[in-house]
Design an enzyme around this catalytic site. Structure first.
Site, PDB file in Angstrom:
ATOM      1  CD  GLU A  78      -2.960  -1.113   2.287  1.00 59.44           C
ATOM      2  OE1 GLU A  78      -2.603  -0.526   3.325  1.00 59.44           O
ATOM      3  OE2 GLU A  78      -4.027  -1.756   2.195  1.00 59.44           O
ATOM      4  CD  GLU A 109       5.089 -21.420  11.534  1.00 59.48           C
ATOM      5  OE1 GLU A 109       5.199 -21.846  12.691  1.00 59.48           O
ATOM      6  OE2 GLU A 109       4.214 -20.609  11.162  1.00 59.48           O
TER       7      GLU A 109
END
Length: 302
Positions: A78, A109
């Site tokens: 953004e 992960e």
């Protein structure tokens, strides 16, 4: 870990009327925001340090896994439309790759070797800023990435929801969002995720402030990509340069939709002069405007 514990208040949540359950969840969201209030000084310090690197720097790098990684990526992407932050100055390290944004990648992960390889592939140096996010604060991929990034000299920032965690210890600028137990135990996309988003939004916006990409509360480096934003840009020029709409529109055309340059053009500079003034002020529009407003400045308008 506090984020994994069961809160006895919500043991019978599944048997409650939906209205009560929703009220409890909303209260948890409000508590998540409150949980980061005492971290303002740490967020501010991290933003100042990051801006100092990025003024002459390379990239803003986001690292995470699962929900934390997705929230981190959202914050980064953004910045391009909002502040026209160049996409080439953004990098994302998502456990399992970017496909993990929409689908779970099992075991990703825990892959610390992959984390180190991805850091090495970025060729980081002291001009880079790396932000790692993990609710647990001990996600192996994220912790190892921050450790590896720090060895390169890059500035490291960590956001976690558990105190005394490995991720916070690994980074130069740790930010703790102590949200505690979730309404649904272990569902860290709820309170923990909300707090992470608050911290990331605040941190990245503070960095953009320090870089001079906000002036008098306005997004003066936003990307003008549609009619609505074109109109917003014209209004910014009218307000900042104190000119009418016609002069603002002309200045914006001359500056090819670069709002900061357009403000200086509307204040009387040629496009070449505006570019030089901004360069001399390292892109800070407020400083550039103050120079033009000085008695020796040329305040002629278009």
């Amino acid at each position: 870990m506090s984020t994994e514990t069961v809160d006895p208040r919500y043991i019978d949540l599944d048997s409650w009327p939906s209205e009560y359950a929703v009220e409890a969840m909303l209260e948890g969201q409000m508590a998540a925001v409150a949980a980061v209030a005492d971290q303002s000084s740490r967020i501010a310090a991290a933003s100042i340090a990051a801006a100092e690197r990025l003024l002459d720097g390379n990239r803003l790098v986001y690292v995470g896994a699962g929900t934390s990684g997705r929230i981190a990526v959202q914050d980064g992407v953004e910045l391009t439309p909002t502040y026209n932050w160049p996409s080439e100055r953004l990098a994302f390290m998502m456990a399992g790759g970017m496909t993990a944004l929409a689908a779970s990648v099992e075991g990703a992960e825990d892959n610390i070797e992959r984390a180190v390889q991805e850091v090495e592939a970025l060729h980081l140096d002291r001009r880079d800023v790396v932000i790692g996010v993990a609710a647990s604060g001990r996600t192996p991929y994220t912790v190892e990435a921050i450790k590896a990034a720090r060895k390169t000299g890059a500035l490291t920032i960590a956001i976690a929801n558990n105190a005394d965690s490995a991720l916070l210890e690994a980074a130069e600028h740790p930010v703790l969002a102590a949200t505690g137990s979730e309404v649904v135990a272990g569902s860290t996309r709820m309170k923990a995720g909300t707090a992470q988003k608050v911290v990331l939004n605040t941190l990245s916006t503070a960095i953009m402030l320090r870089l001079g990409l906000v002036c008098r509360g306005l997004m003066v480096n936003m990307r003008v990509s549609n009619v609505k934003l074109q109109q917003r840009a014209v209004l910014m020029l009218c307000r900042l340069a104190k000119v009418d709409q016609d002069k603002a529109e002309k200045a914006l055309v001359i500056a090819q939709n670069d709002i900061r340059k357009a403000v200086l053009v509307a204040m009387g500079q040629s496009i070449a002069e505006a570019e030089k003034t901004l360069a001399d002020c390292r892109g800070n529009l407020r400083q550039a405007m103050e120079i033009l407003a000085a008695p020796s400045g040329d305040k002629g308008l278009l």
